[in-house]
Write a protein that holds these residues in place. Structure first.
Motif, PDB file in Angstrom:
ATOM      1  N   GLU A 141       0.838  -1.190   0.000  1.00 53.94           N
ATOM      2  CA  GLU A 141       0.000   0.000   0.000  1.00 53.94           C
ATOM      3  C   GLU A 141       0.878   1.247   0.000  1.00 53.94           C
ATOM      4  OE1 GLU A 141      -3.941  -1.057   2.488  1.00 53.94           O
ATOM      5  OE2 GLU A 141      -2.057  -1.458   3.550  1.00 53.94           O
ATOM      6  N   GLU A 142       0.619   2.117  -0.977  1.00 44.93           N
ATOM      7  CA  GLU A 142       1.220   3.444  -1.041  1.00 44.93           C
ATOM      8  C   GLU A 142       2.736   3.436  -1.158  1.00 44.93           C
ATOM      9  OE1 GLU A 142      -1.481   6.404   1.321  1.00 44.93           O
ATOM     10  OE2 GLU A 142      -1.118   4.656   2.620  1.00 44.93           O
ATOM     11  N   CYS A 143       3.292   2.465  -1.875  1.00 44.40           N
ATOM     12  CA  CYS A 143       4.743   2.485  -2.034  1.00 44.40           C
ATOM     13  C   CYS A 143       5.172   3.660  -2.907  1.00 44.40           C
ATOM     14  CB  CYS A 143       5.271   1.156  -2.588  1.00 44.40           C
ATOM     15  SG  CYS A 143       5.004   0.831  -4.347  1.00 44.40           S
ATOM     16  N   ALA A 144       4.301   4.093  -3.835  1.00 43.84           N
ATOM     17  CA  ALA A 144       4.635   5.272  -4.629  1.00 43.84           C
ATOM     18  C   ALA A 144       4.547   6.534  -3.789  1.00 43.84           C
ATOM     19  CB  ALA A 144       3.702   5.370  -5.839  1.00 43.84           C
ATOM     20  N   ALA A 145       3.535   6.626  -2.938  1.00 40.74           N
ATOM     21  CA  ALA A 145       3.381   7.800  -2.078  1.00 40.74           C
ATOM     22  C   ALA A 145       4.566   7.946  -1.136  1.00 40.74           C
ATOM     23  CB  ALA A 145       2.083   7.698  -1.284  1.00 40.74           C
ATOM     24  N   VAL A 196      13.307  -7.088  -4.780  1.00 41.20           N
ATOM     25  CA  VAL A 196      13.193  -8.445  -4.224  1.00 41.20           C
ATOM     26  C   VAL A 196      12.268  -9.310  -5.078  1.00 41.20           C
ATOM     27  CG1 VAL A 196      12.425  -9.787  -2.227  1.00 41.20           C
ATOM     28  CG2 VAL A 196      13.661  -7.627  -1.893  1.00 41.20           C
ATOM     29  N   TYR A 197      11.125  -8.746  -5.497  1.00 41.25           N
ATOM     30  CA  TYR A 197      10.092  -9.539  -6.172  1.00 41.25           C
ATOM     31  C   TYR A 197       9.942  -9.250  -7.655  1.00 41.25           C
ATOM     32  CZ  TYR A 197       8.730 -10.757  -1.428  1.00 41.25           C
ATOM     33  OH  TYR A 197       8.740 -11.224  -0.134  1.00 41.25           O
ATOM     34  N   GLY A 198      10.735  -8.340  -8.189  1.00 40.78           N
ATOM     35  CA  GLY A 198      10.646  -8.039  -9.609  1.00 40.78           C
ATOM     36  C   GLY A 198       9.271  -7.527  -9.994  1.00 40.78           C
ATOM     37  N   GLU A 199       8.651  -8.159 -10.988  1.00 43.47           N
ATOM     38  CA  GLU A 199       7.357  -7.715 -11.483  1.00 43.47           C
ATOM     39  C   GLU A 199       6.182  -8.243 -10.659  1.00 43.47           C
ATOM     40  OE1 GLU A 199       7.106  -8.652 -15.646  1.00 43.47           O
ATOM     41  OE2 GLU A 199       8.130  -6.783 -16.172  1.00 43.47           O
ATOM     42  N   HIS A 200       6.473  -9.019  -9.647  1.00 43.36           N
ATOM     43  CA  HIS A 200       5.400  -9.594  -8.831  1.00 43.36           C
ATOM     44  C   HIS A 200       5.154  -8.733  -7.580  1.00 43.36           C
ATOM     45  CE1 HIS A 200       5.032 -13.001 -11.447  1.00 43.36           C
ATOM     46  NE2 HIS A 200       6.333 -13.191 -11.372  1.00 43.36           N
ATOM     47  N   VAL A 201       4.890  -7.458  -7.832  1.00 43.84           N
ATOM     48  CA  VAL A 201       4.538  -6.499  -6.795  1.00 43.84           C
ATOM     49  C   VAL A 201       3.223  -5.836  -7.194  1.00 43.84           C
ATOM     50  CG1 VAL A 201       5.187  -4.391  -5.569  1.00 43.84           C
ATOM     51  CG2 VAL A 201       6.953  -6.067  -6.192  1.00 43.84           C
ATOM     52  N   ILE A 202       2.256  -5.864  -6.294  1.00 44.18           N
ATOM     53  CA  ILE A 202       0.926  -5.297  -6.541  1.00 44.18           C
ATOM     54  C   ILE A 202       0.766  -4.105  -5.610  1.00 44.18           C
ATOM     55  CG2 ILE A 202      -1.556  -5.753  -6.464  1.00 44.18           C
ATOM     56  CD1 ILE A 202      -0.616  -8.816  -6.733  1.00 44.18           C
ATOM     57  N   ASP A 203       0.592  -2.913  -6.182  1.00 47.40           N
ATOM     58  CA  ASP A 203       0.574  -1.682  -5.398  1.00 47.40           C
ATOM     59  C   ASP A 203      -0.809  -1.056  -5.390  1.00 47.40           C
ATOM     60  OD1 ASP A 203       1.364   0.655  -4.050  1.00 47.40           O
ATOM     61  OD2 ASP A 203       1.842   1.667  -5.939  1.00 47.40           O
ATOM     62  N   ILE A 204      -1.281  -0.723  -4.187  1.00 48.72           N
ATOM     63  CA  ILE A 204      -2.542   0.001  -4.032  1.00 48.72           C
ATOM     64  C   ILE A 204      -2.224   1.384  -3.492  1.00 48.72           C
ATOM     65  CG2 ILE A 204      -4.808   0.057  -2.935  1.00 48.72           C
ATOM     66  CD1 ILE A 204      -2.944  -3.211  -2.957  1.00 48.72           C
ATOM     67  N   GLU A 205      -2.562   2.416  -4.257  1.00 48.44           N
ATOM     68  CA  GLU A 205      -2.431   3.798  -3.804  1.00 48.44           C
ATOM     69  C   GLU A 205      -3.809   4.311  -3.390  1.00 48.44           C
ATOM     70  OE1 GLU A 205       0.523   5.456  -3.565  1.00 48.44           O
ATOM     71  OE2 GLU A 205       1.587   3.670  -4.293  1.00 48.44           O
ATOM     72  N   PRO A 216       9.031   5.331 -13.461  1.00 46.83           N
ATOM     73  CA  PRO A 216       9.563   3.980 -13.704  1.00 46.83           C
ATOM     74  C   PRO A 216       9.717   3.155 -12.441  1.00 46.83           C
ATOM     75  CG  PRO A 216      11.282   5.641 -13.987  1.00 46.83           C
ATOM     76  CD  PRO A 216       9.987   6.375 -13.870  1.00 46.83           C
ATOM     77  N   GLU A 217       9.694   3.799 -11.266  1.00 48.27           N
ATOM     78  CA  GLU A 217       9.789   3.058 -10.011  1.00 48.27           C
ATOM     79  C   GLU A 217       8.471   2.400  -9.621  1.00 48.27           C
ATOM     80  OE1 GLU A 217      12.498   2.639  -7.882  1.00 48.27           O
ATOM     81  OE2 GLU A 217      13.640   3.411  -9.584  1.00 48.27           O
ATOM     82  N   THR A 218       7.358   2.860 -10.199  1.00 53.90           N
ATOM     83  CA  THR A 218       6.052   2.324  -9.835  1.00 53.90           C
ATOM     84  C   THR A 218       5.863   0.928 -10.419  1.00 53.90           C
ATOM     85  OG1 THR A 218       5.103   4.547  -9.792  1.00 53.90           O
ATOM     86  CG2 THR A 218       3.560   2.710  -9.969  1.00 53.90           C
ATOM     87  N   PRO A 219       5.417  -0.049  -9.625  1.00 56.24           N
ATOM     88  CA  PRO A 219       5.140  -1.379 -10.177  1.00 56.24           C
ATOM     89  C   PRO A 219       4.103  -1.306 -11.293  1.00 56.24           C
ATOM     90  CG  PRO A 219       5.128  -1.428  -7.779  1.00 56.24           C
ATOM     91  CD  PRO A 219       5.182   0.014  -8.170  1.00 56.24           C
ATOM     92  N   GLY A 255     -18.322   7.846  -3.226  1.00 54.90           N
ATOM     93  CA  GLY A 255     -16.954   7.858  -2.749  1.00 54.90           C
ATOM     94  C   GLY A 255     -16.081   6.760  -3.314  1.00 54.90           C
ATOM     95  N   HIS A 256     -16.676   5.811  -4.032  1.00 54.96           N
ATOM     96  CA  HIS A 256     -15.879   4.740  -4.634  1.00 54.96           C
ATOM     97  C   HIS A 256     -14.940   5.307  -5.692  1.00 54.96           C
ATOM     98  CE1 HIS A 256     -14.945   0.889  -6.636  1.00 54.96           C
ATOM     99  NE2 HIS A 256     -15.172   1.530  -7.758  1.00 54.96           N
ATOM    100  N   VAL A 257     -13.675   4.927  -5.616  1.00 56.33           N
ATOM    101  CA  VAL A 257     -12.682   5.314  -6.617  1.00 56.33           C
ATOM    102  C   VAL A 257     -11.961   4.067  -7.087  1.00 56.33           C
ATOM    103  CG1 VAL A 257     -10.554   6.607  -7.072  1.00 56.33           C
ATOM    104  CG2 VAL A 257     -12.332   7.618  -5.630  1.00 56.33           C
ATOM    105  N   PHE A 258     -11.874   3.937  -8.379  1.00 55.59           N
ATOM    106  CA  PHE A 258     -11.089   2.859  -8.985  1.00 55.59           C
ATOM    107  C   PHE A 258     -10.484   3.425 -10.266  1.00 55.59           C
ATOM    108  CE2 PHE A 258     -10.747  -0.414 -12.271  1.00 55.59           C
ATOM    109  CZ  PHE A 258      -9.911  -1.320 -11.660  1.00 55.59           C
ATOM    110  N   GLU A 259      -9.159   3.623 -10.225  1.00 50.27           N
ATOM    111  CA  GLU A 259      -8.478   4.205 -11.385  1.00 50.27           C
ATOM    112  C   GLU A 259      -7.206   3.430 -11.652  1.00 50.27           C
ATOM    113  OE1 GLU A 259      -6.612   8.514 -12.819  1.00 50.27           O
ATOM    114  OE2 GLU A 259      -7.964   8.411 -11.082  1.00 50.27           O
ATOM    115  N   THR A 260      -6.939   3.165 -12.915  1.00 46.72           N
ATOM    116  CA  THR A 260      -5.739   2.425 -13.294  1.00 46.72           C
ATOM    117  C   THR A 260      -4.932   3.221 -14.298  1.00 46.72           C
ATOM    118  OG1 THR A 260      -6.848   1.241 -15.101  1.00 46.72           O
ATOM    119  CG2 THR A 260      -6.930   0.221 -12.909  1.00 46.72           C
ATOM    120  N   CYS A 261      -3.714   2.803 -14.520  1.00 46.03           N
ATOM    121  CA  CYS A 261      -2.870   3.461 -15.506  1.00 46.03           C
ATOM    122  C   CYS A 261      -3.288   3.037 -16.915  1.00 46.03           C
ATOM    123  CB  CYS A 261      -1.413   3.101 -15.273  1.00 46.03           C
ATOM    124  SG  CYS A 261      -0.781   3.571 -13.639  1.00 46.03           S
ATOM    125  N   ASP A 262      -3.179   3.938 -17.874  1.00 44.15           N
ATOM    126  CA  ASP A 262      -3.542   3.625 -19.260  1.00 44.15           C
ATOM    127  C   ASP A 262      -2.559   2.634 -19.858  1.00 44.15           C
ATOM    128  OD1 ASP A 262      -5.662   5.362 -19.122  1.00 44.15           O
ATOM    129  OD2 ASP A 262      -4.467   7.077 -19.822  1.00 44.15           O
TER     130      ASP A 262
END
Length: 266
Positions: free
Chosen positions: A200-204, A214-223, A239-242, A259-266
């Motif tokens: 959670e919030e590794c980008a923040a 440690v995990y390469g591409e197997h990192v799931i990030d929730i902001e 480029p640091e963001t999974p 209040g529901h928010v769900f947004e992903t990268c294009d």
């Protein structure tokens, strides 16, 4: 949690996605780069394009996508304090020690082998239940309780219990995911055997690299919207963001609710 890559035959993949985990089967890692959704606040049909969904252990897995089962492995869940034996709760001067950020969650006492085995005897069936329900993986939250125990618990205590949880998960055919605890990622992968990470919030907090190293591409990030220090499009471009990243509302509201928010990268 950290995961090591594995190859799964087509037949096993079909069975696991159909809700049939095989005891002792080779684990299946989350699909690298897939769009995630985090639904701990309640289950709903994933949006088109979503490939990974995290849900609480009390919920059913999402149909047709890689599903991760949430287990609070080192603290009590809200409303479940009375279900735990008193001797397995970390005791302070005034009774059980509670998480300052989650005051309805008491820390479990991981300080001795006997207590760890007793905790695993309770949590183990939850993990196995995730497999029976049809999840492909399990994530273990609050691995870092030692850091808020005022010295009563140690990283080694929690690593020992985490190792037992990972063994149970792998025996049930589930990949095991580290939840947060960036500073302990290497130890949790190398010593406890985690296969991947849900963070959670590794980008923040500018700590995504601690996980991806440690995990390469197997990192799931929730902001989360309320603590995002820069526009989400900038997070996506970093480029640091999974590659597996989603922006959610803090309360993880069900789709369609205010209040529901769900947004992903294009």
């Amino acid at each position: 949690m950290r995961r090591s890559a594995s190859i799964v035959v087509v037949g096993l993949l079909a069975l696991s996605l159909a809700g049939c985990a095989l005891p002792g089967a080779e684990v299946q890692l989350p699909p690298a780069g897939a769009v995630p959704d985090y639904q701990l606040g309640g289950s709903y049909d994933p949006a088109d394009g979503v490939g990974i969904v995290g849900r609480d252990r009390s919920s059913d897995p999402a149909d047709g996508v890689y599903s991760i089962c949430y287990v609070n492995g080192f603290q009590t869940q809200p409303g479940e304090l009375d279900e735990w034996p008193e001797e397995l709760l970390l005791a302070g001067d005034d009774g059980p020690v509670f998480d300052p950020d989650w005051p309805d969650e008491a820390l479990l006492d991981t300080s001795t082998p006997e207590k760890r085995e007793s905790i695993a005897a309770i949590v183990g069936p939850w993990i196995e239940g995730c497999a029976t329900a049809g999840f492909q993986a399990v994530e273990f939250d609050n691995l870092d309780t030692y850091s808020r125990s005022d010295g009563a618990l140690s990283l080694d205590d929690n690593l020992a219990l985490a190792t037992r949880f990972v063994e149970i998960a792998h025996d049930a055919g589930l990949a095991a995911g580290q939840k947060n605890a960036a500073e302990d990622a290497r130890a949790l992968h190398d010593q406890a055997g985690f296969d991947f990470a849900v963070v959670e919030e590794c980008a923040a907090y500018r700590e995504c690299g601690a996980y991806t190293e440690v995990y390469g591409e197997h990192v799931i990030d929730i902001e989360y919207t309320d603590e995002l220090p820069r526009p989400f499009e900038d997070v996506c471009a970093d480029p640091e963001t999974p590659r597996s990243v989603v922006l959610r509302d803090r309360l993880l509201r069900i789709a369609g609710r205010e209040g529901h928010v769900f947004e992903t990268c294009d």
